[in-house]
Enzyme design. Sequence first.
Site, mmCIF file in Angstrom:
data_model
loop_
_atom_site.group_PDB
_atom_site.id
_atom_site.type_symbol
_atom_site.label_atom_id
_atom_site.label_comp_id
_atom_site.label_asym_id
_atom_site.label_seq_id
_atom_site.Cartn_x
_atom_site.Cartn_y
_atom_site.Cartn_z
ATOM 1 N N CYS A 56 10.752 6.315 18.686
ATOM 2 C CA CYS A 56 9.929 5.089 18.895
ATOM 3 C C CYS A 56 9.979 4.693 19.971
ATOM 4 O O CYS A 56 11.156 4.271 20.307
ATOM 5 C CB CYS A 56 9.783 4.143 17.527
ATOM 6 S SG CYS A 56 8.715 2.752 17.671
ATOM 7 N N CYS A 95 12.211 -3.055 18.672
ATOM 8 C CA CYS A 95 12.677 -3.669 17.545
ATOM 9 C C CYS A 95 14.438 -3.716 17.450
ATOM 10 O O CYS A 95 14.936 -2.696 17.208
ATOM 11 C CB CYS A 95 11.840 -3.395 16.332
ATOM 12 S SG CYS A 95 10.021 -3.080 16.523
ATOM 13 N N CYS A 134 15.911 -2.045 14.233
ATOM 14 C CA CYS A 134 15.400 -0.705 13.714
ATOM 15 C C CYS A 134 16.252 0.245 14.362
ATOM 16 O O CYS A 134 16.511 0.410 15.672
ATOM 17 C CB CYS A 134 14.184 -0.600 14.169
ATOM 18 S SG CYS A 134 13.433 0.984 13.696
ATOM 19 N N CYS A 160 4.817 4.953 -0.805
ATOM 20 C CA CYS A 160 4.604 4.527 0.546
ATOM 21 C C CYS A 160 4.844 5.516 1.863
ATOM 22 O O CYS A 160 6.140 5.949 1.988
ATOM 23 C CB CYS A 160 5.511 3.432 0.814
ATOM 24 S SG CYS A 160 5.662 2.048 -0.455
ATOM 25 N N CYS A 188 0.196 3.460 -0.296
ATOM 26 C CA CYS A 188 0.582 2.537 0.771
ATOM 27 C C CYS A 188 0.752 3.224 1.997
ATOM 28 O O CYS A 188 1.789 3.872 2.004
ATOM 29 C CB CYS A 188 1.523 1.472 0.267
ATOM 30 S SG CYS A 188 1.982 0.134 1.625
ATOM 31 N N CYS A 212 -0.017 -6.010 2.527
ATOM 32 C CA CYS A 212 1.094 -5.814 2.391
ATOM 33 C C CYS A 212 1.973 -6.362 3.658
ATOM 34 O O CYS A 212 1.806 -5.732 4.530
ATOM 35 C CB CYS A 212 1.642 -4.717 1.690
ATOM 36 S SG CYS A 212 3.406 -4.772 1.714
ATOM 37 N N ARG A 256 8.631 -8.049 -3.441
ATOM 38 C CA ARG A 256 9.726 -7.143 -3.622
ATOM 39 C C ARG A 256 10.963 -7.206 -2.875
ATOM 40 O O ARG A 256 10.988 -7.705 -1.832
ATOM 41 C CB ARG A 256 8.818 -5.784 -2.908
ATOM 42 C CG ARG A 256 9.966 -4.612 -3.001
ATOM 43 C CD ARG A 256 9.023 -3.351 -2.312
ATOM 44 N NE ARG A 256 7.434 -3.729 -3.053
ATOM 45 C CZ ARG A 256 6.397 -3.763 -2.074
ATOM 46 N NH1 ARG A 256 6.590 -3.942 -0.895
ATOM 47 N NH2 ARG A 256 5.313 -3.967 -2.496
HETATM 48 FE FE1 SF4 Z 1 9.339 1.354 15.963
HETATM 49 FE FE2 SF4 Z 1 11.418 0.547 14.344
HETATM 50 FE FE3 SF4 Z 1 9.536 -1.228 15.811
HETATM 51 FE FE4 SF4 Z 1 8.603 0.445 13.741
HETATM 52 S S1 SF4 Z 1 10.295 -1.338 13.385
HETATM 53 S S2 SF4 Z 1 7.581 -0.267 15.756
HETATM 54 S S3 SF4 Z 1 10.007 2.369 14.101
HETATM 55 S S4 SF4 Z 1 11.413 0.242 16.705
#
Ligand code: SF4
Length: 332
Positions: free
Chosen positions: A71, A75, A78, A115, A147, A207, A277
């Site tokens: 990705c 974030c 993550c 999901c 989902c 959600c 949840r």
């Molecule tokens: Fe990418 Fe993780 Fe952010 Fe989703 S949460 S956009 S997978 S870095």
Amino acid sequence: MNTIIVDLKWQSLAQKALQGECIILEEGLAVLEADNDEVLLLLQAAFQVRKHFYGKKVKLNMIINAKSGLCPEDCGYCSQSIVSTAPVAKYTLLDKDTLLAGAREALARKAGTYCIVAAGKGPTDKELDQVIDAVKEIRETMPLKICACLGILKGNQAERLAEAGVHRYNHNLNTSKANYTAITTTHTYDQRVETVDQVKSQGMSPCSGVIIGMGETHQEIVEMAYALRELNVDSIPINFLNAVPGTPLEHAGRTPSMKALKVLALFRFICPSKEIRVAGGREVNLRTLQPLSLYAANSLFVGDYLTTAGQDVTADHQIIEDLGFEIELNAL
Ligand code: SF4
């Protein structure tokens, strides 16, 4: 303060919630800052609200990590992000047979909702085609709600997912607007809100939830609950950060179990009729107090999360049985 007065205080929040009134900021802060000795009284009040809307039913959801790692977003929580050094599996979108096998596994685990989650800023049209192909077959052959959680949607992607029979779309706000840039810089809080609005406009069930434990203040936690009330989402996953080594938030620590329970009660008071949840990080943050969470929440993930392990599904079924609660199948 004696116990009777404390109890009346929490009961008054339950009454407000049941009468459709929103609790004010000071009341929300009082919930988060309650003495640990008051937690059972607080949960008793939250349970009255939960019971009014959901009885003793528990909805189960199962996640499949349909596209992992790789990705480009940053974030901080993550392990799949470009800035993470955590060793995670990296693969492109799973093929249809694997997505269908996941759906069968969801049924075996008594999950009503399956999901399909893909890492990334948002899906390409080709990836969307692949998801839609699998969704159509699942809808035709299995009694499951679907989902999708594929990131920020563009063009007519929300419309296409709705047409294919996707019931619900998940796109979390994650944290407060004020804390957002401390967590992510490659997309904005407002883009997240826009995606939730798009989902709603196409008639899919929205959600959206949060991750607690990312440096937010108590006031910001209350503001997150207000934001989700305002967005009128149907389902609110409340994640508690499971700080993964190699991610920017690796040293963030865990949310104390008692605080996690207070957060769940808070969301029940502010978003009384919504599916709340207990989501990622349940096992490591609530630890032995997991069963108590269901007095405020009415929904769980069963099995593993995206990149971290959940507990054995039979342990979750056992919790529900031991509480005298009941699994709700195929509810959305
Ligand atoms: Fe990418 Fe993780 Fe952010 Fe989703 S949460 S956009 S997978 S870095």
